[in-house]
Motif scaffolding. Sequence first.
Motif, PDB file in Angstrom:
ATOM      1  N   MET A  55     -10.069 126.746  89.314  1.00 11.30           N
ATOM      2  CA  MET A  55     -10.292 127.582  88.142  1.00 11.30           C
ATOM      3  C   MET A  55      -9.024 127.624  87.302  1.00 11.30           C
ATOM      4  N   GLN A  56      -9.196 127.467  85.983  1.00 11.53           N
ATOM      5  CA  GLN A  56      -8.103 127.540  85.040  1.00 11.53           C
ATOM      6  C   GLN A  56      -8.385 128.670  84.048  1.00 11.53           C
ATOM      7  N   LYS A  57      -7.423 128.963  83.196  1.00  6.62           N
ATOM      8  CA  LYS A  57      -7.580 130.085  82.275  1.00  6.62           C
ATOM      9  C   LYS A  57      -8.650 129.841  81.219  1.00  6.62           C
ATOM     10  N   ASP A  58      -9.060 128.578  81.027  1.00  4.25           N
ATOM     11  CA  ASP A  58     -10.049 128.277  79.999  1.00  4.25           C
ATOM     12  C   ASP A  58     -11.282 127.542  80.525  1.00  4.25           C
ATOM     13  N   ARG A  59     -11.423 127.460  81.875  1.00  4.82           N
ATOM     14  CA  ARG A  59     -12.552 126.697  82.409  1.00  4.82           C
ATOM     15  C   ARG A  59     -12.683 126.871  83.912  1.00  4.82           C
ATOM     16  N   LEU A  60     -13.874 126.522  84.410  1.00  6.22           N
ATOM     17  CA  LEU A  60     -14.123 126.348  85.835  1.00  6.22           C
ATOM     18  C   LEU A  60     -14.481 124.889  86.047  1.00  6.22           C
ATOM     19  N   GLU A  61     -13.908 124.266  87.067  1.00 11.03           N
ATOM     20  CA  GLU A  61     -14.273 122.890  87.405  1.00 11.03           C
ATOM     21  C   GLU A  61     -15.089 122.941  88.684  1.00 11.03           C
ATOM     22  N   VAL A  62     -16.240 122.268  88.655  1.00 13.72           N
ATOM     23  CA  VAL A  62     -17.226 122.390  89.731  1.00 13.72           C
ATOM     24  C   VAL A  62     -17.508 121.020  90.342  1.00 13.72           C
ATOM     25  N   TYR A  63     -17.368 120.942  91.655  1.00 15.62           N
ATOM     26  CA  TYR A  63     -17.663 119.716  92.400  1.00 15.62           C
ATOM     27  C   TYR A  63     -18.718 120.027  93.441  1.00 15.62           C
ATOM     28  N   THR A  64     -19.777 119.236  93.469  1.00 15.97           N
ATOM     29  CA  THR A  64     -20.869 119.417  94.425  1.00 15.97           C
ATOM     30  C   THR A  64     -20.981 118.176  95.294  1.00 15.97           C
ATOM     31  N   CYS A  65     -21.034 118.377  96.601  1.00 10.74           N
ATOM     32  CA  CYS A  65     -21.172 117.250  97.517  1.00 10.74           C
ATOM     33  C   CYS A  65     -22.023 117.660  98.703  1.00 10.74           C
ATOM     34  N   ALA A  66     -22.441 116.670  99.465  1.00  9.99           N
ATOM     35  CA  ALA A  66     -23.237 116.899 100.674  1.00  9.99           C
ATOM     36  C   ALA A  66     -22.536 116.229 101.846  1.00  9.99           C
ATOM     37  N   TYR A  67     -22.429 116.951 102.948  1.00 15.01           N
ATOM     38  CA  TYR A  67     -21.832 116.406 104.161  1.00 15.01           C
ATOM     39  C   TYR A  67     -22.908 116.190 105.210  1.00 15.01           C
ATOM     40  N   GLY A  68     -22.627 115.262 106.119  1.00 15.00           N
ATOM     41  CA  GLY A  68     -23.585 114.970 107.179  1.00 15.00           C
ATOM     42  C   GLY A  68     -22.883 114.671 108.486  1.00 15.00           C
ATOM     43  N   ILE A  69     -23.585 113.982 109.368  1.00 13.44           N
ATOM     44  CA  ILE A  69     -23.067 113.666 110.697  1.00 13.44           C
ATOM     45  C   ILE A  69     -21.751 112.898 110.582  1.00 13.44           C
ATOM     46  N   GLY A  70     -20.773 113.302 111.382  1.00 11.28           N
ATOM     47  CA  GLY A  70     -19.496 112.620 111.391  1.00 11.28           C
ATOM     48  C   GLY A  70     -18.681 112.810 110.129  1.00 11.28           C
ATOM     49  N   ASP A  71     -18.973 113.873 109.375  1.00 15.68           N
ATOM     50  CA  ASP A  71     -18.272 114.165 108.113  1.00 15.68           C
ATOM     51  C   ASP A  71     -18.494 113.092 107.053  1.00 15.68           C
ATOM     52  N   GLU A  72     -19.595 112.343 107.158  1.00 22.83           N
ATOM     53  CA  GLU A  72     -19.944 111.425 106.073  1.00 22.83           C
ATOM     54  C   GLU A  72     -20.287 112.270 104.847  1.00 22.83           C
ATOM     55  N   CYS A  73     -19.814 111.845 103.676  1.00 31.75           N
ATOM     56  CA  CYS A  73     -19.896 112.693 102.487  1.00 31.75           C
ATOM     57  C   CYS A  73     -20.519 111.951 101.315  1.00 31.75           C
ATOM     58  N   TRP A  74     -21.359 112.668 100.565  1.00 30.42           N
ATOM     59  CA  TRP A  74     -21.992 112.128  99.366  1.00 30.42           C
ATOM     60  C   TRP A  74     -21.612 112.988  98.165  1.00 30.42           C
ATOM     61  N   ALA A  75     -20.915 112.422  97.194  1.00 31.43           N
ATOM     62  CA  ALA A  75     -20.581 113.148  95.966  1.00 31.43           C
ATOM     63  C   ALA A  75     -21.838 113.229  95.105  1.00 31.43           C
ATOM     64  N   ILE A  76     -22.140 114.406  94.603  1.00 31.06           N
ATOM     65  CA  ILE A  76     -23.369 114.632  93.850  1.00 31.06           C
ATOM     66  C   ILE A  76     -23.107 114.930  92.380  1.00 31.06           C
ATOM     67  N   ASP A  77     -22.168 115.848  92.118  1.00 31.36           N
ATOM     68  CA  ASP A  77     -21.942 116.239  90.722  1.00 31.36           C
ATOM     69  C   ASP A  77     -20.515 116.730  90.538  1.00 31.36           C
ATOM     70  N   TYR A  78     -20.019 116.546  89.335  1.00 26.25           N
ATOM     71  CA  TYR A  78     -18.692 117.037  88.960  1.00 26.25           C
ATOM     72  C   TYR A  78     -18.710 117.337  87.466  1.00 26.25           C
ATOM     73  N   HIS A  79     -18.444 118.579  87.116  1.00 24.11           N
ATOM     74  CA  HIS A  79     -18.449 118.929  85.700  1.00 24.11           C
ATOM     75  C   HIS A  79     -17.587 120.157  85.446  1.00 24.11           C
ATOM     76  N   VAL A  80     -17.409 120.465  84.190  1.00 22.79           N
ATOM     77  CA  VAL A  80     -16.557 121.569  83.766  1.00 22.79           C
ATOM     78  C   VAL A  80     -17.402 122.621  83.047  1.00 22.79           C
ATOM     79  N   ILE A  81     -17.178 123.881  83.406  1.00 22.04           N
ATOM     80  CA  ILE A  81     -17.779 125.004  82.686  1.00 22.04           C
ATOM     81  C   ILE A  81     -16.679 125.584  81.804  1.00 22.04           C
ATOM     82  N   ALA A  82     -16.755 125.334  80.521  1.00 19.55           N
ATOM     83  CA  ALA A  82     -15.723 125.797  79.598  1.00 19.55           C
ATOM     84  C   ALA A  82     -15.921 127.278  79.291  1.00 19.55           C
TER      85      ALA A  82
END
Length: 260
Positions: free
Chosen positions: A1-28
């Motif tokens: 979080m910054q003074k002029d925005r929120l940065e949002v990262y969404t991901c999914a984790y699974g077996i063995g910490d395998e990871c899938w990036a889903i979304d990344y965007h900024v809420i101004a």
Amino acid sequence: MQKDRLEVYTCAYGIGDECWAIDYHVIAGDPTKRGVWDELTKDTQTDYRHENGHLLTASLTAIDEGYKRDEVRKWVKARRGKAIAVKGDSKAGALLFRTQKKFVQGLRPYHIGTDTAKDQLFSELAINEHGAGYHHYPLDDDKFGTEYFDQLTAEQCRTVYDTRGFPKRVWHLPKGARNEALDLAVYAKGAWKIYLSRKRPNLEQLAKQLAEPADESTVGADPQPKEYYLTPREKMKPKATRKKRPARGPRKGFVSSWKK
């Protein structure tokens, strides 16, 4: 979080910490204004369609309370267990996560060992084969382009020497470089480990559920949001406790039983 925005990262984790990036965007917007938090709430309630048709929603949201702590804690408390407040701990050898001992404003924030998480994250990013520890990124999404990966890999691990001449490893951010994507990935890893600790999920069972095609009535339709919770492990039976014996009066010995 910054003074002029929120940065949002969404991901999914699974077996063995395998990871899938889903979304990344900024809420101004100004984090002191309600509109920004309303937008974040909508993000956490977004449904994501699995390749087999299942609907998935966020199980846990972690948010850094290093800036505007009161606003962060107010939002987290309103989520009722679906969100946590976190803060970074860059001490060498820090645990990946730990809970703050004292409650503050009705919450116990989590401390994320940022250097520990970065060590794990960079080791995983070097994995080239799908499976445990591998990180998947969408190829056709501009959100995960050159700028994103420049931020994700912005920091460098260096060895420096303290005043006594002892070496220590530190993570260094070059001047002028941005690392928001790395910070978010670090907190996401911490949130995942916290979720595992709190829920004790059966990931194998969840994988079997998702491997089966979803009900045809929901595919291509607009169904009600549905979460696929992980199956918890069987709870341990409480240990048997001994019944307390009733208190006995003073024992009678030779002196106490002797009559004059």
